[in-house]
Design a protein around this motif. Sequence first.
Motif, PDB file in Angstrom:
ATOM      1  N   LYS A   1      -8.430  -3.280  -7.427  1.00 37.74           N
ATOM      2  CA  LYS A   1      -7.978  -3.781  -6.114  1.00 37.74           C
ATOM      3  C   LYS A   1      -7.256  -2.676  -5.347  1.00 37.74           C
ATOM      4  O   LYS A   1      -7.543  -2.422  -4.181  1.00 37.74           O
ATOM      5  N   TRP A   2      -6.309  -2.007  -6.013  1.00 41.01           N
ATOM      6  CA  TRP A   2      -5.542  -0.959  -5.333  1.00 41.01           C
ATOM      7  C   TRP A   2      -6.405   0.264  -5.063  1.00 41.01           C
ATOM      8  O   TRP A   2      -6.229   0.948  -4.049  1.00 41.01           O
TER       9      TRP A   2
ATOM     10  N   VAL B   1       0.821  -1.207   0.000  1.00 47.66           N
ATOM     11  CA  VAL B   1       0.000   0.000   0.000  1.00 47.66           C
ATOM     12  C   VAL B   1       0.858   1.262   0.000  1.00 47.66           C
ATOM     13  O   VAL B   1       0.535   2.235  -0.685  1.00 47.66           O
TER      14      VAL B   1
ATOM     15  N   ASN C   1     -13.489   0.885   0.314  1.00 48.39           N
ATOM     16  CA  ASN C   1     -14.504   0.230  -0.506  1.00 48.39           C
ATOM     17  C   ASN C   1     -15.611   1.185  -0.942  1.00 48.39           C
ATOM     18  O   ASN C   1     -16.032   1.176  -2.093  1.00 48.39           O
TER      19      ASN C   1
ATOM     20  N   GLU D   1      -8.356  -0.572  -2.047  1.00 42.75           N
ATOM     21  CA  GLU D   1      -7.469  -0.670  -0.880  1.00 42.75           C
ATOM     22  C   GLU D   1      -6.965   0.700  -0.421  1.00 42.75           C
ATOM     23  O   GLU D   1      -6.812   0.948   0.772  1.00 42.75           O
ATOM     24  N   THR D   2      -6.718   1.618  -1.357  1.00 40.77           N
ATOM     25  CA  THR D   2      -6.195   2.934  -0.976  1.00 40.77           C
ATOM     26  C   THR D   2      -7.295   3.935  -0.636  1.00 40.77           C
ATOM     27  O   THR D   2      -7.118   4.758   0.256  1.00 40.77           O
TER      28      THR D   2
END
Length: 126
Positions: free
Chosen positions: A80-81, A6, A88, A84-85
């Motif tokens: 996905k990233w 991350v 959601n 994640e960053t």
Amino acid sequence: GYDADVSDVWIGVMQDIERNLKIWRHLLTNLPGYSTINSDEITNLLKENFITLYVMTNIFLHRNSELFYLLPNNINYSRKWMIETLGNEIGSAIINSVKNIKRHGITVNEVSIMLACMINKSCKEF
């Protein structure tokens, strides 16, 4: 990119934001009529519209609910990233918004017109 974490992704996102802000500032200050707008107003314009500018200028990098965007540090900023960053809720909201916009078959020219209208609407010196 496969072994990124991350913090690597955040470094790439920050580099990308800086790069995009420089590009947008250059574009705005070189458009006819915008060269007379002071620097603080351009900064405020970019701050107020950053997310919309970022999403709309990259809308064609979204395919089938996936994002194909290469960050300056060579990490693919995928769905996905993004989730994640950004979390959601925000990541999914961006992906769903893009899906809804693209569902209408929007073209590059239409995106350009939308961005110009958005910028003119939020510019206080007009």
